[in-house]
Design a protein around this motif. Structure first.
Motif, PDB file in Angstrom:
ATOM      1  N   ILE A 248       0.833  -1.199   0.000  1.00 17.65           N
ATOM      2  CA  ILE A 248       0.000   0.000   0.000  1.00 17.65           C
ATOM      3  C   ILE A 248       0.870   1.252   0.000  1.00 17.65           C
ATOM      4  O   ILE A 248       0.541   2.256  -0.645  1.00 17.65           O
ATOM      5  N   GLN A 249       2.008   1.202   0.704  1.00 18.27           N
ATOM      6  CA  GLN A 249       2.922   2.349   0.712  1.00 18.27           C
ATOM      7  C   GLN A 249       3.379   2.682  -0.703  1.00 18.27           C
ATOM      8  O   GLN A 249       3.432   3.857  -1.094  1.00 18.27           O
ATOM      9  N   GLN A 250       3.695   1.671  -1.478  1.00 15.55           N
ATOM     10  CA  GLN A 250       4.152   1.910  -2.850  1.00 15.55           C
ATOM     11  C   GLN A 250       3.020   2.464  -3.716  1.00 15.55           C
ATOM     12  O   GLN A 250       3.257   3.295  -4.606  1.00 15.55           O
ATOM     13  N   ILE A 251       1.793   2.024  -3.456  1.00 14.58           N
ATOM     14  CA  ILE A 251       0.642   2.573  -4.171  1.00 14.58           C
ATOM     15  C   ILE A 251       0.475   4.055  -3.830  1.00 14.58           C
ATOM     16  O   ILE A 251       0.265   4.902  -4.716  1.00 14.58           O
ATOM     17  N   LEU A 252       0.595   4.387  -2.547  1.00 11.63           N
ATOM     18  CA  LEU A 252       0.469   5.789  -2.126  1.00 11.63           C
ATOM     19  C   LEU A 252       1.566   6.643  -2.762  1.00 11.63           C
ATOM     20  O   LEU A 252       1.305   7.767  -3.220  1.00 11.63           O
ATOM     21  N   ASP A 253       2.787   6.108  -2.792  1.00 14.14           N
ATOM     22  CA  ASP A 253       3.906   6.873  -3.378  1.00 14.14           C
ATOM     23  C   ASP A 253       3.665   7.138  -4.868  1.00 14.14           C
ATOM     24  O   ASP A 253       3.894   8.257  -5.356  1.00 14.14           O
ATOM     25  N   ALA A 254       3.196   6.112  -5.589  1.00 14.67           N
ATOM     26  CA  ALA A 254       2.936   6.273  -7.030  1.00 14.67           C
ATOM     27  C   ALA A 254       1.795   7.264  -7.264  1.00 14.67           C
ATOM     28  O   ALA A 254       1.847   8.092  -8.183  1.00 14.67           O
ATOM     29  N   ALA A 255       0.764   7.183  -6.429  1.00 11.31           N
ATOM     30  CA  ALA A 255      -0.368   8.103  -6.569  1.00 11.31           C
ATOM     31  C   ALA A 255       0.080   9.540  -6.318  1.00 11.31           C
ATOM     32  O   ALA A 255      -0.313  10.475  -7.044  1.00 11.31           O
ATOM     33  N   HIS A 256       0.906   9.722  -5.299  1.00  7.47           N
ATOM     34  CA  HIS A 256       1.397  11.065  -4.968  1.00  7.47           C
ATOM     35  C   HIS A 256       2.220  11.644  -6.118  1.00  7.47           C
ATOM     36  O   HIS A 256       2.066  12.826  -6.482  1.00  7.47           O
ATOM     37  N   GLU A 257       3.081  10.819  -6.717  1.00  4.63           N
ATOM     38  CA  GLU A 257       3.918  11.279  -7.834  1.00  4.63           C
ATOM     39  C   GLU A 257       3.076  11.705  -9.027  1.00  4.63           C
ATOM     40  O   GLU A 257       3.459  12.604  -9.775  1.00  4.63           O
ATOM     41  N   HIS A 258       1.914  11.039  -9.229  1.00  5.13           N
ATOM     42  CA  HIS A 258       1.097  11.308 -10.415  1.00  5.13           C
ATOM     43  C   HIS A 258      -0.107  12.195 -10.100  1.00  5.13           C
ATOM     44  O   HIS A 258      -1.044  12.285 -10.911  1.00  5.13           O
ATOM     45  N   ARG A 260      -2.586  12.017  -7.963  1.00  3.88           N
ATOM     46  CA  ARG A 260      -3.887  11.389  -7.728  1.00  3.88           C
ATOM     47  C   ARG A 260      -4.207  11.376  -6.232  1.00  3.88           C
ATOM     48  O   ARG A 260      -3.308  11.386  -5.400  1.00  3.88           O
ATOM     49  N   ARG A 261      -5.496  11.331  -5.914  1.00  6.36           N
ATOM     50  CA  ARG A 261      -5.957  11.163  -4.554  1.00  6.36           C
ATOM     51  C   ARG A 261      -6.328   9.699  -4.331  1.00  6.36           C
ATOM     52  O   ARG A 261      -6.757   9.014  -5.262  1.00  6.36           O
ATOM     53  N   VAL A 262      -6.179   9.241  -3.096  1.00  4.35           N
ATOM     54  CA  VAL A 262      -6.394   7.831  -2.766  1.00  4.35           C
ATOM     55  C   VAL A 262      -7.532   7.707  -1.759  1.00  4.35           C
ATOM     56  O   VAL A 262      -7.591   8.458  -0.773  1.00  4.35           O
ATOM     57  N   ALA A 263      -8.423   6.749  -1.988  1.00  3.52           N
ATOM     58  CA  ALA A 263      -9.478   6.422  -1.026  1.00  3.52           C
ATOM     59  C   ALA A 263      -9.426   4.930  -0.732  1.00  3.52           C
ATOM     60  O   ALA A 263      -9.281   4.106  -1.649  1.00  3.52           O
ATOM     61  N   PHE A 264      -9.523   4.576   0.539  1.00  2.00           N
ATOM     62  CA  PHE A 264      -9.570   3.172   0.951  1.00  2.00           C
ATOM     63  C   PHE A 264     -11.031   2.715   0.972  1.00  2.00           C
ATOM     64  O   PHE A 264     -11.915   3.430   1.463  1.00  2.00           O
ATOM     65  N   VAL A 265     -11.252   1.509   0.449  1.00  2.00           N
ATOM     66  CA  VAL A 265     -12.607   0.962   0.354  1.00  2.00           C
ATOM     67  C   VAL A 265     -12.640  -0.370   1.093  1.00  2.00           C
ATOM     68  O   VAL A 265     -11.788  -1.240   0.876  1.00  2.00           O
ATOM     69  N   GLY A 266     -13.617  -0.546   1.950  1.00  3.06           N
ATOM     70  CA  GLY A 266     -13.737  -1.800   2.704  1.00  3.06           C
ATOM     71  C   GLY A 266     -13.337  -1.590   4.152  1.00  3.06           C
ATOM     72  O   GLY A 266     -12.334  -0.929   4.444  1.00  3.06           O
ATOM     73  N   GLY A 287      -3.115  15.349   2.725  1.00  7.10           N
ATOM     74  CA  GLY A 287      -4.103  15.551   1.669  1.00  7.10           C
ATOM     75  C   GLY A 287      -4.192  14.439   0.650  1.00  7.10           C
ATOM     76  O   GLY A 287      -5.057  14.478  -0.244  1.00  7.10           O
ATOM     77  N   LEU A 288      -3.307  13.439   0.738  1.00  4.57           N
ATOM     78  CA  LEU A 288      -3.315  12.378  -0.273  1.00  4.57           C
ATOM     79  C   LEU A 288      -4.524  11.464  -0.124  1.00  4.57           C
ATOM     80  O   LEU A 288      -5.187  11.123  -1.107  1.00  4.57           O
ATOM     81  N   VAL A 289      -4.828  11.033   1.092  1.00  2.00           N
ATOM     82  CA  VAL A 289      -5.931  10.100   1.328  1.00  2.00           C
ATOM     83  C   VAL A 289      -7.198  10.889   1.613  1.00  2.00           C
ATOM     84  O   VAL A 289      -7.214  11.785   2.468  1.00  2.00           O
ATOM     85  N   VAL A 290      -8.266  10.552   0.896  1.00  2.00           N
ATOM     86  CA  VAL A 290      -9.547  11.235   1.053  1.00  2.00           C
ATOM     87  C   VAL A 290     -10.635  10.212   1.324  1.00  2.00           C
ATOM     88  O   VAL A 290     -10.451   9.002   1.111  1.00  2.00           O
ATOM     89  N   ASP A 291     -11.775  10.674   1.766  1.00  2.00           N
ATOM     90  CA  ASP A 291     -12.921   9.792   1.987  1.00  2.00           C
ATOM     91  C   ASP A 291     -13.517   9.391   0.645  1.00  2.00           C
ATOM     92  O   ASP A 291     -13.583  10.190  -0.294  1.00  2.00           O
ATOM     93  N   VAL A 292     -13.966   8.149   0.556  1.00  2.00           N
ATOM     94  CA  VAL A 292     -14.492   7.642  -0.710  1.00  2.00           C
ATOM     95  C   VAL A 292     -15.697   8.461  -1.184  1.00  2.00           C
ATOM     96  O   VAL A 292     -15.971   8.552  -2.387  1.00  2.00           O
TER      97      VAL A 292
END
Length: 561
Positions: A248-258, A260-266, A287-292
């Protein structure tokens, strides 16, 4: 090599100077890991996990270890050592603590945080002892030293258990990533030091024993993720285990570089990532992680969703998206990344989800077409290296299916462990370490315990067999009313079929046969209802088999008036 025998009886009393090792799960399967150690009448448990059901176990939510052999000895348990926070190692803890809530839990900071959050849902407040690599704790007669190991979740530990009978080392799940994201290496120096002291019995992770070479570093995935993110024009949906913090850390890093905002589901993903962030294991830029719920306000090319369901679990978010049964609707051009391995037995479910997602126009990236996963378990090259460091006097492969256990045993033998000191056991097989030698001494009950909704252990193999028949062949019910004094038919027979693929009208041909059988039984004086039901079942079953080559469940109902 020592092998289990299906005719093994209960083990004899443990010799005074012996250490008993009883695996109650995790041998011959991937999951349900639990091992009980006994010395001097006291017990220490290492891990207590769950196994997830397969297609031939319909309606089952979880499969637990069988606590029967320790149920009348709960007061003898000194504690439960948890090697790491994966469900197949901690998922069964709430069910054991239901029987005795004050059994202490021993584990690392993240592991205890994950199990405490799970136990809150069960309204259990556990007694805990937080440990870290390098710590040494006396737990009853067990002198436990904890060693850092690298795995696909932070804070994983191996445990060395010292008793007067000898030292046992349990690796837990481990690999030897030389470039881990958190810089926390498997502590080979500590294992070498334990080797110098003398490891009498080594219980070693077998999951990847068939895979040659070494596992690639986790960080190798980063470049692949960047490429996928760069080429994605719409939303990106990533499915991963809810505890794989490094992935998940690598997903967050890639999203931040591009951008994008990230939302966790489930629920489990939101809970676990919140815990990992609060404890500092997950680094989240502001600010990277937001509510779905806020995603509708963002353009598709600015969105990343991280959810569960990488194993095709029917109720997980990704499966529901594939089935159009989720608030998030897959559309043409979405990119879905399955950032996990295929657990044996889940292949069909996973490919069913991939096909469902592809049907709606998603570009699905998975282990089969891109390097989006590396294993958390040591491959054969790493295991050979590890055995040459540890030089165990006895070896017991754990955590794996039969093919993995055997492959691991062969690796141990190649490094010099004598064949007669390599013990291949299975769930319930008791191994005693006496006089420096490990040998099989008996077997205890260690079957599957099924969780079905709120029911634990009430559903057994006969019920699952019935469910399979109902699901595969359907049910045919027969209703007959008999005169209580004469045994003659006064109503029916009436036949109804559900799920069998046979129209009710088709049974007209068998009704006279059922009537004839019942009339003959009345003449013969057969009046016992169970016998009459069996006659109906055999008559109708034979007719269905001969006519349609099917074997549905037949439910005869005979009423006397």
């Amino acid at each position: 090599m020592s092998h289990p025998h299906p005719e093994l009886g209960p083990p004899p009393p443990l010799p005074k100077d012996g250490l008993r090792v009883t695996p109650l799960g995790g041998l011959g399967e991937i999951g349900r890991n639990m091992t009980v150690f006994e010395y001097g009448g006291r017990l220490l448990i290492v891990d207590c996990g769950v196994l997830f059901p397969e297609e031939e176990q319909p309606g089952i939510d979880l499969i637990l270890p069988d606590f029967t052999s320790i149920r009348d000895r709960l007061d003898d348990i000194e504690g439960i050592v948890l090697t790491h926070g994966h469900e197949d190692h901690i998922g069964g803890v709430p069910f054991l603590l239901r029987e005795k809530p004050d059994i202490p839990l021993i584990g690392s900071k993240l592991t205890l945080a994950l199990i405490e959050a799970k136990l809150q849902e069960h309204r259990i407040r556990p007694y805990t002892l937080e440990v870290a690599e390098g710590n040494r704790e006396r737990i009853g007669p067990f002198d436990c030293e904890f060693v850092a190991v690298n795995h696909s979740i932070p804070d994983a530990l191996a445990v060395a258990i010292r008793t007067p009978a000898g030292m046992v080392v349990h690796t837990g799940d481990f690999k030897m990533d030389q470039l881990p994201l958190d810089n926390r290496l498997t502590d080979l120096h500590a294992f070498a030091r334990l080797s110098e002291e003398g490891i009498d019995l080594l219980l070693a992770d077998s999951t990847n024993a068939e895979v040659p070479g070494f596992v690639p570093p986790e960080r190798d995935i980063s470049n692949v993720l960047r490429q996928v993110f760069a080429g994605a024009g719409k939303r990106i949906i990533v499915a991963s285990f809810a505890s794989h913090v490094h992935r998940i850390q690598q997903i967050l890093d890639a999203a931040h570089e591009h951008g994008r905002r990230v939302a966790f589901v489930g629920r489990s993903m939101v809970r676990n990532m919140g815990i990992a962030r609060d404890l500092g294991y997950l680094k989240v830029p502001p600010g990277l992680v937001v509510d779905v719920k806020t995603l509708d306000d963002l353009p598709d090319h600015k969105v990343v969703l991280v959810c569960t369901g990488s194993q095709g679990e029917p109720m997980a978010a990704l499966s529901r998206m594939a089935n159009r049964d989720h608030q998030i609707r897959i559309v043409e051009g979405d990119t879905v990344i399955l950032a996990s391995s295929l657990i044996p037995g889940n292949e069909n479910a996973v490919y069913r989800v991939i096909n469902g997602l592809t049907r709606w126009g998603a570009n699905v990236v998975h282990k089969g077409n891109a390097k989006v996963h590396v294993s958390g378990h040591a491959s054969a090259g790493e295991l050979l290296y590890f055995y040459n460091i540890c030089r165990p006097r006895n070896l017991m492969p754990v955590h794996g299916e039969w093919r993995h256990l055997r492959a691991n045993a062969e690796l141990g033998a190649l490094t010099g462990v004598p064949h007669d000191r390599v013990v291949i056991a299975e769930d319930g097989v008791v191994v005693d370490l006496v006089g420096g030698k490990a040998r099989i001494s008996g077997k205890v009950q260690a079957g599957y315990v099924y969780v079905d909704g709120l029911s634990v252990g009430d559903v057994g193999e006969p019920a699952l067999k019935d469910r399979k028949i109902l699901g595969d062949e359907g049910i045919i019910s027969v209703f007959v009313v008999l005169d209580a004094s004469t045994g003659k038919i006064t109503g029916g027979p009436h036949v109804q079929a559900r799920g069998s693929g046979i129209e009710d009208s088709a049974f007209a041909g068998v009704l006279p046969k059922i009537t004839e059988v019942l009339e003959r039984s009345a003449q013969d004086g057969v009046v016992e209802l169970h016998q009459l039901q069996q006659l109906i079942r055999r008559t109708l079953g034979k007719w269905v088999s001969d006519t349609y080559r099917r074997r549905p469940m037949i439910l005869p109902v005979v009423v006397e008036v």
